[in-house]
Motif scaffolding. Structure first.
Motif, short mmCIF file in Angstrom:
data_model
loop_
_atom_site.label_atom_id
_atom_site.label_comp_id
_atom_site.label_asym_id
_atom_site.label_seq_id
_atom_site.Cartn_x
_atom_site.Cartn_y
_atom_site.Cartn_z
N UNK A 40 0.82 -1.21 0.00
CA UNK A 40 0.00 0.00 0.00
C UNK A 40 0.85 1.26 0.00
N UNK A 41 2.03 1.19 0.61
CA UNK A 41 2.95 2.34 0.56
C UNK A 41 3.35 2.62 -0.88
N UNK A 42 3.73 1.58 -1.61
CA UNK A 42 4.13 1.78 -3.01
C UNK A 42 2.95 2.28 -3.84
N UNK A 56 0.58 4.15 -2.90
CA UNK A 56 0.33 5.55 -2.58
C UNK A 56 1.28 6.49 -3.31
N UNK A 57 2.37 5.96 -3.85
CA UNK A 57 3.34 6.79 -4.58
C UNK A 57 3.26 6.57 -6.09
N UNK A 58 2.21 5.89 -6.54
CA UNK A 58 2.06 5.64 -7.98
C UNK A 58 1.01 6.57 -8.56
N UNK A 59 1.28 7.09 -9.74
CA UNK A 59 0.30 7.94 -10.44
C UNK A 59 -0.59 7.11 -11.37
N UNK A 60 -0.01 6.14 -12.03
CA UNK A 60 -0.75 5.36 -13.02
C UNK A 60 -1.32 4.06 -12.45
N UNK A 61 -1.11 3.83 -11.15
CA UNK A 61 -1.61 2.63 -10.46
C UNK A 61 -1.00 1.33 -10.99
N UNK A 62 0.10 1.43 -11.73
CA UNK A 62 0.76 0.23 -12.23
C UNK A 62 1.78 -0.25 -11.19
N UNK A 63 1.26 -0.95 -10.21
CA UNK A 63 2.06 -1.51 -9.12
C UNK A 63 1.64 -2.96 -8.97
N UNK A 64 2.57 -3.87 -9.12
CA UNK A 64 2.24 -5.30 -9.15
C UNK A 64 3.06 -6.04 -8.10
N UNK A 65 2.36 -6.83 -7.28
CA UNK A 65 3.03 -7.60 -6.24
C UNK A 65 3.16 -9.05 -6.66
N UNK A 66 4.35 -9.62 -6.48
CA UNK A 66 4.59 -11.04 -6.73
C UNK A 66 4.99 -11.68 -5.42
N UNK A 81 4.98 -12.40 -1.44
CA UNK A 81 4.94 -11.47 -0.33
C UNK A 81 6.04 -10.42 -0.40
N UNK A 82 7.13 -10.70 -1.10
CA UNK A 82 8.34 -9.89 -0.92
C UNK A 82 8.84 -9.19 -2.17
N UNK A 83 8.03 -9.14 -3.23
CA UNK A 83 8.50 -8.56 -4.48
C UNK A 83 7.43 -7.63 -5.07
N UNK A 84 7.86 -6.45 -5.50
CA UNK A 84 6.93 -5.46 -6.05
C UNK A 84 7.55 -4.83 -7.30
N UNK A 85 6.76 -4.77 -8.39
CA UNK A 85 7.16 -4.06 -9.60
C UNK A 85 6.38 -2.75 -9.68
N UNK A 119 13.82 5.44 -6.91
CA UNK A 119 13.96 4.13 -6.25
C UNK A 119 14.66 4.28 -4.90
N UNK A 120 15.71 5.09 -4.87
CA UNK A 120 16.44 5.28 -3.61
C UNK A 120 15.55 5.96 -2.56
N UNK A 121 14.79 6.94 -2.99
CA UNK A 121 13.88 7.63 -2.06
C UNK A 121 12.87 6.65 -1.47
N UNK A 122 12.25 5.81 -2.31
CA UNK A 122 11.25 4.87 -1.84
C UNK A 122 11.86 3.81 -0.93
#
Length: 585
Positions: A121-123, A125-135, A137-141, A212-215
């Protein structure tokens, strides 16, 4: 300060031009078309299961920690790995290698699942296009192309060392300061000093590295979780380059030409390339190795087949790959897709973030093995109960349109049921070890969505009617025994329901009709007890000439012309049409 590394293992780092110069080498095949107009970030939490326990009990950070599931290590922290421990080691083997190992029980996945959702959910919240994909428990694109493009537009190239990265179009003060004179973190490929900030491809990756470093630092600061990140132009490249410098680090792939990308890909064994499953890697590797056996000295161990070996092999092409993998259920166009992956080309999109999981799975491991059908069926029933419980937790939402208070409905319904197993060779004759999995899929029966029935009874029927037929398709050959080390049950191919659907798929039909009735109420046809409509039709003096019985339809027979708009109106709609004109006024 950027750290630059150059990957040239096994002599494969030389330029592709050199590799094709030998007279004995085949002519180079045409590489697939590559695009570098995206910025993809791939985040991977470091030893995620272990970090969950370390955050709960910070004292564990000083010790080698292993997360135990059954009789093996699901994972271990870097303190343990430095002492030679690895994933999937048996507990007894791990204790012998590291007597001071602290073991924690990881059987309950709830804390891992809950933490993963918080970080995801943190990631989002920082997306504009909502293209955030979880693989898992521990991996996010993340596809951050739109954020990066906006910051390219706002960038002051005359003052790169004192730049500001905007995180919001609406709030220009929301963002962070950054030094854009160099890539943030490690660099793989071309040295950044050789590149010009006027190059859009380089500038995208430069900005992407600082985002990426900021996140990463925000995740660590707010939640206490360290992570690794890969920054590149597609999913396969970002995942591979993200594994170059672990833990608590990030790497940007500055490969801005076809040859540079191929040079990066060539050193990877087939099994390490995302998107190539075990079966695909085995078939391609066997095909290449079988044709090269004459060149292999007897008694020497063959090195793993790499992307370089397959790409330059004279007997491999997109068509060849397609023919090698053809069969029931084969992916259409698989040859072109895999040929692209071997060249570092991956056009696949990042899926838009959703409250609906892409799949739900339950699995368990059995270090001592399951040797009889009775034991297998018993475990299938336990896993089915857990699966149904998980589905009800993750997919049920309150039904606001229900007459009964507290009623729930499915916000998504999976269509596919998949059974996966791993054994010591019995189910997979091509495997000489226990790392390969085999799967069979079928249609998920609708009985699993019955909220009135007991979960135990539903689990029994699921095993009997769906899982047992899949199990028979995985039956060992005659004379072989069951020796299962792992069973996984998964539901996938979600069909979104009314609660989350924005495209119209799976809509609540009853609620839709109710709303439609309210909207159309002013236009409804009412009864005509006084016969006014009949008299009006008689006075219209309509004649039907030259119209045969086969030509008659409700569009022409007995229609009345509207005196206001001139349209031809069917008799039953005259009053509603007049009402329409009254509302217009």
């Amino acid at each position: 300060m950027a750290t630059e590394t150059t990957a040239r293992p096994n002599g494969l780092g030389q330029s592709p031009e050199w590799r094709g110069k030998s007279p004995m080498d085949p002519p180079r095949k045409k590489p697939p078309r590559r695009k570098d107009d995206r910025v993809i970030l791939q985040f991977d939490y470091d030893c995620f299961y272990a970090q969950v326990f370390e955050n709960k009990n910070p004292a564990l950070k000083k010790f080698p920690v292993g997360v135990k599931q059954k009789n093996c290590l699901a994972t271990c922290n870097y303190n343990a790995r430095a002492l030679g421990l690895k994933k999937l080691m048996t507990v007894s083997e791990a204790k012998r290698a590291c007597p001071e190992l602290v073991l924690v029980d990881g059987e309950d996945l709830t804390p891992f699942r809950d933490t993963s959702k918080i970080l995801f959910n943190f990631f989002k919240s920082h997306s504009w296009n909502h293209k955030v994909e979880r693989l898992g428990f521990d991996e996010v694109f993340m596809d951050v192309t739109d954020i990066v493009e906006y910051n390219m537009f706002c960038l002051n190239r005359a003052s790169l060392s004192n730049s500001f990265f905007c995180l919001s179009k609406e709030d220009p003060e929301r963002g962070f300061n950054c030094d854009l004179t160099s890539i943030a973190g490690c660099v793989e490929g071309t040295a950044s000093s050789d590149l010009d900030v006027e190059s859009p491809a380089y500038l995208r990756l430069l900005l992407g590295s600082h985002l990426a470093q900021y996140l990463r630092l925000k995740i660590e600061e707010q939640f206490g979780y360290t992570s690794t990140c890969g920054i590149s132009t597609n999913k396969v490249l970002s995942k591979l380059v993200g594994g170059r410098n672990k833990p608590r680090n990030q790497t940007t792939l500055l490969a801005l030409s076809d040859d540079a990308v191929i040079d990066f890909m060539d050193c990877y064994p087939l099994r390490k390339i995302p998107g190539l499953g075990f079966k695909t890697a085995h078939v391609l590797g066997s095909h290449v190795s079988s044709q090269d056996n004459e060149a292999t000295e007897a008694g020497t161990e063959e090195p793993p087949v790499t992307a370089h070996d397959v790409r330059l092999h004279p007997g491999i092409s997109p068509g060849t790959i397609e023919s090698l993998l053809v069969g029931p259920g084969a992916e259409r166009g698989v040859g072109v897709r895999i040929w692209g992956l071997l060249h570092g080309v991956d056009p696949s999109e990042i899926k838009e973030a959703s409250g609906v999981p892409t799949q739900i799975s339950i699995e368990d491991t059995y270090p001592k093995g399951l040797a009889t059908m009775a034991l297998v069926l018993e475990e299938l029933h336990k896993l089915s109960c857990s699966l149904i419980k998980r589905m009800r937790v993750d997919l049920l939402v309150p039904d606001e349109n229900a007459e009964v208070p507290g009623a729930q409905k499915w916000m998504a319904r999976p269509r596919t049921l998949r059974l996966t197993m791993r054994s010591w060779g019995a189910l997979n004759p091509t495997q000489s070890h226990n790392s390969g999995r085999v799967s069979r899929s079928g249609t998920l029966p609708s009985l699993i969505f019955d909220l009135k029935d007991d979960m135990g009874h539903i689990a029994e029927r699921l095993v009997t009617e769906a899982l047992l037929p899949l199990l028979r398709r995985l039956q060992p050959e005659k004379g072989q025994r069951w020796n299962l080390q792992l069973i996984n049950i998964c539901v996938a191919n979600m069909v979104v329901g009314a609660a989350e659907d924005k495209t119209g798929v799976g809509r609540d039909i009853a609620a839709m009709l109710k709303r439609q009735d309210e909207v159309l109420r002013p236009f409804q046809v009412i009864s005509d007890p006084e016969g006014e409509l009949e008299e009006e039709l008689e006075d219209s003096d309509l004649e039907l000439e030259g119209v045969g019985a086969d030509d008659m339809s409700w569009e022409t027979i007995g229609n009345v012309p509207c005196p206001q708009c001139g349209h031809s109106i069917p008799p039953f709609a005259v009053l509603a049409h007049n009402r329409y004109h009254e509302l217009e006024e």
